[in-house]
Motif scaffolding. Structure first.
Motif, short mmCIF file in Angstrom:
data_model
loop_
_atom_site.label_atom_id
_atom_site.label_comp_id
_atom_site.label_asym_id
_atom_site.label_seq_id
_atom_site.Cartn_x
_atom_site.Cartn_y
_atom_site.Cartn_z
N ARG A 1 13.45 -12.02 5.87
CA ARG A 1 14.44 -11.98 4.77
C ARG A 1 14.40 -10.62 4.08
O ARG A 1 14.32 -10.52 2.85
N LEU A 2 14.49 -9.60 4.87
CA LEU A 2 14.40 -8.24 4.34
C LEU A 2 15.57 -7.92 3.42
O LEU A 2 16.70 -8.40 3.62
N LYS A 3 15.27 -7.08 2.43
CA LYS A 3 16.25 -6.68 1.43
C LYS A 3 16.38 -5.15 1.46
O LYS A 3 15.44 -4.46 1.85
N PRO A 4 17.51 -4.62 1.01
CA PRO A 4 17.65 -3.16 0.97
C PRO A 4 16.54 -2.49 0.17
O PRO A 4 16.12 -1.38 0.53
N GLU A 5 16.02 -3.14 -0.84
CA GLU A 5 14.95 -2.55 -1.64
C GLU A 5 13.61 -2.52 -0.92
O GLU A 5 12.64 -1.94 -1.42
N ASP A 6 13.54 -3.11 0.26
CA ASP A 6 12.33 -2.99 1.10
C ASP A 6 12.33 -1.70 1.91
O ASP A 6 11.34 -1.38 2.58
N THR A 7 13.43 -0.97 1.86
CA THR A 7 13.52 0.29 2.60
C THR A 7 12.46 1.28 2.11
O THR A 7 12.36 1.57 0.92
N ALA A 8 11.65 1.77 3.05
CA ALA A 8 10.55 2.67 2.71
C ALA A 8 9.83 3.09 3.98
O ALA A 8 10.08 2.53 5.06
N VAL A 9 8.95 4.05 3.84
CA VAL A 9 7.98 4.33 4.90
C VAL A 9 6.77 3.43 4.64
O VAL A 9 6.24 3.41 3.52
N TYR A 10 6.37 2.71 5.66
CA TYR A 10 5.26 1.76 5.53
C TYR A 10 4.02 2.36 6.18
O TYR A 10 4.07 2.84 7.32
N TYR A 11 2.91 2.29 5.44
CA TYR A 11 1.65 2.84 5.90
C TYR A 11 0.60 1.75 5.97
O TYR A 11 0.49 0.92 5.06
N CYS A 12 -0.20 1.77 7.02
CA CYS A 12 -1.39 0.92 7.01
C CYS A 12 -2.59 1.78 6.64
O CYS A 12 -2.58 3.01 6.81
N ALA A 13 -3.60 1.12 6.13
CA ALA A 13 -4.79 1.81 5.68
C ALA A 13 -5.99 0.90 5.82
O ALA A 13 -5.86 -0.32 5.81
N THR A 14 -7.17 1.52 5.91
CA THR A 14 -8.41 0.76 5.97
C THR A 14 -9.37 1.28 4.91
O THR A 14 -9.37 2.48 4.59
N THR A 15 -10.16 0.36 4.37
CA THR A 15 -11.04 0.73 3.27
C THR A 15 -12.20 1.60 3.70
O THR A 15 -12.60 1.61 4.86
N ARG A 16 -12.72 2.31 2.72
CA ARG A 16 -13.85 3.19 3.00
C ARG A 16 -15.11 2.38 3.26
O ARG A 16 -15.84 2.64 4.21
N TYR A 17 -15.35 1.37 2.41
CA TYR A 17 -16.58 0.58 2.53
C TYR A 17 -16.34 -0.93 2.49
O TYR A 17 -17.09 -1.69 3.06
N SER A 18 -15.28 -1.33 1.78
CA SER A 18 -15.16 -2.72 1.37
C SER A 18 -14.69 -3.64 2.48
O SER A 18 -13.82 -3.27 3.28
N ALA B 1 9.06 4.51 -0.99
CA ALA B 1 10.50 4.72 -0.91
C ALA B 1 10.84 6.13 -1.40
O ALA B 1 10.07 6.72 -2.16
N PRO B 2 11.97 6.67 -1.00
CA PRO B 2 12.36 8.01 -1.43
C PRO B 2 12.39 8.13 -2.95
O PRO B 2 12.98 7.28 -3.63
N GLY B 3 11.73 9.14 -3.46
CA GLY B 3 11.73 9.38 -4.90
C GLY B 3 10.83 8.47 -5.70
O GLY B 3 10.82 8.53 -6.93
N LYS B 4 10.06 7.63 -5.01
CA LYS B 4 9.19 6.69 -5.72
C LYS B 4 7.74 6.91 -5.30
O LYS B 4 7.46 7.50 -4.26
#
Length: 125
Positions: free
Chosen positions: A85-102, A40-43
């Motif tokens: 049931r989204l909330k205003p505090e869910d506002t953010a840029v969402y990123y997906c990621a994959t593990t290096r090895y695990s 989220a912005p500033g976080k």
């Protein structure tokens, strides 16, 4: 070269739903765990959800338990995040990621070597 591409973000009213997708390419998708993070912005970036290589191990941060669902389709090289049931505090840029090895799901960002560009989720009150 591993590439991750998120989609499905947007603007939604509080109480609404969105489904994020993350398409992966460049290596054997089914071998590695996947995760969703948000910033989220500033976080600082925070963990949202993770899923093991098989889909059997799943983990959520407390604030989204019961509202978000992570899943994966190894045949389609895609991981999903169903958000209800989204909330205003869910506002953010969402990123997906994959593990290096695990293969195991993890909430530690250091376990993740490859990241997408992010998709914006905005929840209005």
């Amino acid at each position: 070269q591993v590439q991750l591409a998120e989609s499905g973000g947007g603007l939604v009213q509080a109480g609404g739903s969105l489904r994020l997708s993350c398409a992966a390419s460049g290596r054997t998708f089914s071998t590695y765990a996947m995760g969703w993070f948000r910033q989220a912005p500033g976080k600082e970036r925070e963990f949202v959800a993770a899923i093991s290589w098989s889909g059997e191990g799943i983990y959520y941060t407390d604030s989204v338990k019961g509202r978000f669902t992570i899943s994966r389709d190894n045949a389609k090289n895609t991981v999903y995040l169903e958000m209800n049931r989204l909330k205003p505090e869910d506002t953010a840029v969402y990123y997906c990621a994959t593990t290096r090895y695990s293969r195991s799901r993890s909430d530690d960002a250091r376990e993740y070597a490859y990241w997408g560009q992010g998709t914006q989720v905005t929840v209005s009150s």
